[in-house]
Design a protein around this motif. Structure first.
Motif, PDB file in Angstrom:
ATOM      1  N   LEU A 198       0.749  -1.550  -0.012  1.00  0.00           N
ATOM      2  CA  LEU A 198      -0.046   0.017   0.044  1.00  0.00           C
ATOM      3  C   LEU A 198       1.080   1.183   0.021  1.00  0.00           C
ATOM      4  CD1 LEU A 198      -2.727   1.261   0.271  1.00  0.00           C
ATOM      5  CD2 LEU A 198      -2.752   1.087   2.604  1.00  0.00           C
ATOM      6  N   HIS A 199       1.892   1.181   0.839  1.00  0.00           N
ATOM      7  CA  HIS A 199       2.746   2.211   0.806  1.00  0.00           C
ATOM      8  C   HIS A 199       3.432   2.629  -0.648  1.00  0.00           C
ATOM      9  CE1 HIS A 199       6.561   4.570   1.831  1.00  0.00           C
ATOM     10  NE2 HIS A 199       7.338   3.652   1.375  1.00  0.00           N
ATOM     11  N   SER A 200       3.732   1.596  -1.336  1.00  0.00           N
ATOM     12  CA  SER A 200       4.326   1.678  -2.700  1.00  0.00           C
ATOM     13  C   SER A 200       3.423   2.274  -3.791  1.00  0.00           C
ATOM     14  CB  SER A 200       4.958   0.179  -2.932  1.00  0.00           C
ATOM     15  OG  SER A 200       6.001   0.107  -2.464  1.00  0.00           O
ATOM     16  N   LEU A 201       1.957   1.933  -3.515  1.00  0.00           N
ATOM     17  CA  LEU A 201       1.187   2.400  -4.144  1.00  0.00           C
ATOM     18  C   LEU A 201       1.046   4.044  -3.937  1.00  0.00           C
ATOM     19  CD1 LEU A 201      -1.489   1.766  -6.174  1.00  0.00           C
ATOM     20  CD2 LEU A 201      -2.895   1.939  -4.178  1.00  0.00           C
ATOM     21  N   VAL A 202       1.194   4.572  -2.736  1.00  0.00           N
ATOM     22  CA  VAL A 202       1.134   5.926  -2.436  1.00  0.00           C
ATOM     23  C   VAL A 202       2.407   6.443  -3.164  1.00  0.00           C
ATOM     24  CG1 VAL A 202       1.111   7.617  -0.353  1.00  0.00           C
ATOM     25  CG2 VAL A 202      -0.333   5.689  -0.368  1.00  0.00           C
ATOM     26  N   ASP A 203       3.466   5.844  -2.885  1.00  0.00           N
ATOM     27  CA  ASP A 203       4.770   6.333  -3.720  1.00  0.00           C
ATOM     28  C   ASP A 203       4.561   6.542  -5.079  1.00  0.00           C
ATOM     29  OD1 ASP A 203       6.093   6.344  -1.443  1.00  0.00           O
ATOM     30  OD2 ASP A 203       7.487   4.433  -1.816  1.00  0.00           O
ATOM     31  N   GLY A 204       3.961   5.583  -5.825  1.00  0.00           N
ATOM     32  CA  GLY A 204       3.680   5.764  -7.261  1.00  0.00           C
ATOM     33  C   GLY A 204       2.740   7.124  -7.640  1.00  0.00           C
ATOM     34  N   LEU A 205       1.785   7.265  -6.713  1.00  0.00           N
ATOM     35  CA  LEU A 205       0.787   8.126  -6.742  1.00  0.00           C
ATOM     36  C   LEU A 205       1.489   9.705  -6.686  1.00  0.00           C
ATOM     37  CD1 LEU A 205      -2.215   9.215  -7.032  1.00  0.00           C
ATOM     38  CD2 LEU A 205      -2.134   9.257  -4.504  1.00  0.00           C
ATOM     39  N   SER A 206       2.500   9.616  -5.724  1.00  0.00           N
ATOM     40  CA  SER A 206       3.354  10.731  -5.459  1.00  0.00           C
ATOM     41  C   SER A 206       4.203  11.025  -6.824  1.00  0.00           C
ATOM     42  CB  SER A 206       4.365  10.638  -4.083  1.00  0.00           C
ATOM     43  OG  SER A 206       3.582  10.323  -3.138  1.00  0.00           O
ATOM     44  N   ILE A 207       4.652  10.361  -7.379  1.00  0.00           N
ATOM     45  CA  ILE A 207       5.244  10.270  -8.698  1.00  0.00           C
ATOM     46  C   ILE A 207       4.400  11.043  -9.673  1.00  0.00           C
ATOM     47  CG2 ILE A 207       6.600   9.221 -10.787  1.00  0.00           C
ATOM     48  CD1 ILE A 207       7.377   7.192  -8.900  1.00  0.00           C
ATOM     49  N   GLY A 208       3.122  10.545  -9.842  1.00  0.00           N
ATOM     50  CA  GLY A 208       2.304  11.075 -10.774  1.00  0.00           C
ATOM     51  C   GLY A 208       1.992  12.598 -10.525  1.00  0.00           C
ATOM     52  N   LEU A 209       1.722  12.659  -9.265  1.00  0.00           N
ATOM     53  CA  LEU A 209       1.333  14.306  -8.852  1.00  0.00           C
ATOM     54  C   LEU A 209       2.504  14.967  -8.760  1.00  0.00           C
ATOM     55  CD1 LEU A 209      -0.931  13.510  -5.702  1.00  0.00           C
ATOM     56  CD2 LEU A 209      -1.603  14.052  -7.963  1.00  0.00           C
ATOM     57  N   GLY A 210       3.761  14.722  -8.449  1.00  0.00           N
ATOM     58  CA  GLY A 210       5.182  15.444  -8.491  1.00  0.00           C
ATOM     59  C   GLY A 210       5.090  15.923 -10.138  1.00  0.00           C
ATOM     60  N   PHE A 213       6.001  -9.073  -5.668  1.00  0.00           N
ATOM     61  CA  PHE A 213       5.761  -8.501  -7.271  1.00  0.00           C
ATOM     62  C   PHE A 213       4.695  -7.584  -7.173  1.00  0.00           C
ATOM     63  CE2 PHE A 213       2.981  -8.934 -10.969  1.00  0.00           C
ATOM     64  CZ  PHE A 213       3.940  -8.829 -11.994  1.00  0.00           C
ATOM     65  N   ALA A 214       3.721  -7.689  -6.017  1.00  0.00           N
ATOM     66  CA  ALA A 214       2.662  -6.640  -5.880  1.00  0.00           C
ATOM     67  C   ALA A 214       3.212  -5.320  -5.406  1.00  0.00           C
ATOM     68  CB  ALA A 214       1.471  -7.357  -4.957  1.00  0.00           C
ATOM     69  N   ASP A 215       4.155  -5.412  -4.674  1.00  0.00           N
ATOM     70  CA  ASP A 215       5.107  -4.211  -4.217  1.00  0.00           C
ATOM     71  C   ASP A 215       5.776  -3.678  -5.426  1.00  0.00           C
ATOM     72  OD1 ASP A 215       5.643  -2.632  -1.998  1.00  0.00           O
ATOM     73  OD2 ASP A 215       7.720  -3.305  -2.107  1.00  0.00           O
ATOM     74  N   ALA A 216       6.259  -4.284  -6.434  1.00  0.00           N
ATOM     75  CA  ALA A 216       6.991  -3.833  -7.470  1.00  0.00           C
ATOM     76  C   ALA A 216       5.761  -3.076  -8.599  1.00  0.00           C
ATOM     77  CB  ALA A 216       7.703  -5.006  -8.343  1.00  0.00           C
ATOM     78  N   VAL A 217       4.509  -3.699  -8.654  1.00  0.00           N
ATOM     79  CA  VAL A 217       3.674  -3.060  -9.846  1.00  0.00           C
ATOM     80  C   VAL A 217       3.184  -1.876  -9.041  1.00  0.00           C
ATOM     81  CG1 VAL A 217       1.435  -3.804 -10.780  1.00  0.00           C
ATOM     82  CG2 VAL A 217       3.333  -5.492 -10.618  1.00  0.00           C
ATOM     83  N   ALA A 218       2.869  -1.993  -7.624  1.00  0.00           N
ATOM     84  CA  ALA A 218       2.039  -0.886  -6.956  1.00  0.00           C
ATOM     85  C   ALA A 218       2.593   0.487  -7.449  1.00  0.00           C
ATOM     86  CB  ALA A 218       2.142  -1.337  -5.568  1.00  0.00           C
ATOM     87  N   PRO A 219       3.874   1.003  -7.666  1.00  0.00           N
ATOM     88  CA  PRO A 219       4.220   2.377  -7.876  1.00  0.00           C
ATOM     89  C   PRO A 219       3.843   2.637  -9.386  1.00  0.00           C
ATOM     90  CG  PRO A 219       6.107   1.194  -7.011  1.00  0.00           C
ATOM     91  CD  PRO A 219       5.182   0.164  -7.233  1.00  0.00           C
ATOM     92  N   VAL A 220       3.919   1.507 -10.290  1.00  0.00           N
ATOM     93  CA  VAL A 220       3.260   1.851 -11.631  1.00  0.00           C
ATOM     94  C   VAL A 220       1.887   2.335 -11.650  1.00  0.00           C
ATOM     95  CG1 VAL A 220       3.343   0.927 -13.781  1.00  0.00           C
ATOM     96  CG2 VAL A 220       5.220   0.410 -12.380  1.00  0.00           C
ATOM     97  N   ALA A 221       1.130   1.308 -10.773  1.00  0.00           N
ATOM     98  CA  ALA A 221      -0.446   1.767 -10.570  1.00  0.00           C
ATOM     99  C   ALA A 221      -0.391   3.158 -10.145  1.00  0.00           C
ATOM    100  CB  ALA A 221      -1.034   0.620  -9.960  1.00  0.00           C
ATOM    101  N   GLY A 222       0.073   3.340  -8.860  1.00  0.00           N
ATOM    102  CA  GLY A 222      -0.212   4.590  -8.469  1.00  0.00           C
ATOM    103  C   GLY A 222       0.314   5.872  -9.346  1.00  0.00           C
TER     104      GLY A 222
END
Length: 253
Positions: free
Chosen positions: A122-134, A179-188
């Motif tokens: 879940l934390h990695s998903l938020v990280d990915g969201l931060s990339i998009g917003l950044g 694998f889910a942790d690796a995919v999460a930033p891309v989805a975020g």
């Protein structure tokens, strides 16, 4: 752009998981460097940029700095609630906390490891969201946010696999969660790209993310880096990361 960059986070997370499976000897240098890079991103990019985006001052304090404190405290509360630190700590550190003494053994600890690994996803998903917003606030900011995420994703991947495999002979759940942790930033990152956020909100958000990064660096990454190995080389790696970001920001501006 954000989604393409997040693929690097995917690769770094998998690299951390593979390192957890195989090699650990040089991990302290990687984590020391990651800690320095994250501190540099917080001090030299995220906080100055967030302050430039908004002049709103509730209670006489810049809104991004309130977000900064909130992000730091929020991650601390979340960590304590789901026991992320306890779940992987005994894999690499010689010390134990008071709550670890009786949390000891058995299936309960293995389940706790899966909960901690899921929280890291879940934390990695938020990280990915931060990339998009950044990237919404500018290419330079997006690039530095992505750099901060990518540099600590090695530790995320390492800790996700380690936590999920605690006291478990079957490694399949750990591999799936890695694998889910690796995919999460891309989805975020994809979600962050689709959402449109005004600068008045982006400023406090970047401040909040800076607080989260500072907590990760100070409470997770650097203590892990110094837990076993000699500290001089690790300190040097941290200094290199910090100076690298300082020069990168100065050149970008």
């Amino acid at each position: 752009m954000a989604v393409l960059v997040s693929v690097l986070a995917f690769a770094m997370t998998l690299a951390g998981g593979l390192a957890a499976m195989r090699v650990r000897d040089r991990r302290h240098l990687v984590l020391g460097l990651a800690g320095g890079l994250m501190l540099g991103v917080v001090a030299f990019d995220l906080i100055p940029e967030s302050l430039d985006m908004t002049r709103h001052r509730p209670f006489g304090v810049p809104a991004p700095m309130i977000g900064f404190a909130a992000g730091f405290v929020l991650l601390h509360v979340v960590e304590q609630a789901v026991a992320i630190h306890r779940a992987h700590e005994d894999e690499y550190a010689p010390h134990v906390h008071m709550h670890g003494a009786s949390a000891g053994a058995g299936a309960g600890e293995g389940s706790g490891g899966l909960v901690a690994a899921s929280a890291l996803v879940l934390h990695s998903l938020v990280d990915g969201l931060s990339i998009g917003l950044g990237f919404q606030s500018g290419t330079d900011v997006g690039a530095f946010v992505a750099l901060a995420v990518i540099t600590h994703d090695f530790a995320d991947g390492f800790n996700t696999f380690t936590a999920a495999s605690l006291n478990r002979a079957d490694r399949r759940p750990a591999v799936l969660l890695l694998f889910a942790d690796a995919v999460a930033p891309v989805a975020g990152a994809a979600l962050g790209t689709l959402a449109t956020v005004p600068e008045a909100v982006l400023g406090p958000y970047l401040g909040t993310f800076a607080g989260v990064l500072l907590y990760l660096a100070a409470a997770e990454i650097l203590p892990e880096a110094h837990s076993v190995h000699p500290r001089v080389m690790t300190l040097c790696a941290t200094g290199v990361g910090l100076v690298a970001i300082l020069f990168s920001v100065s050149l970008a501006r």
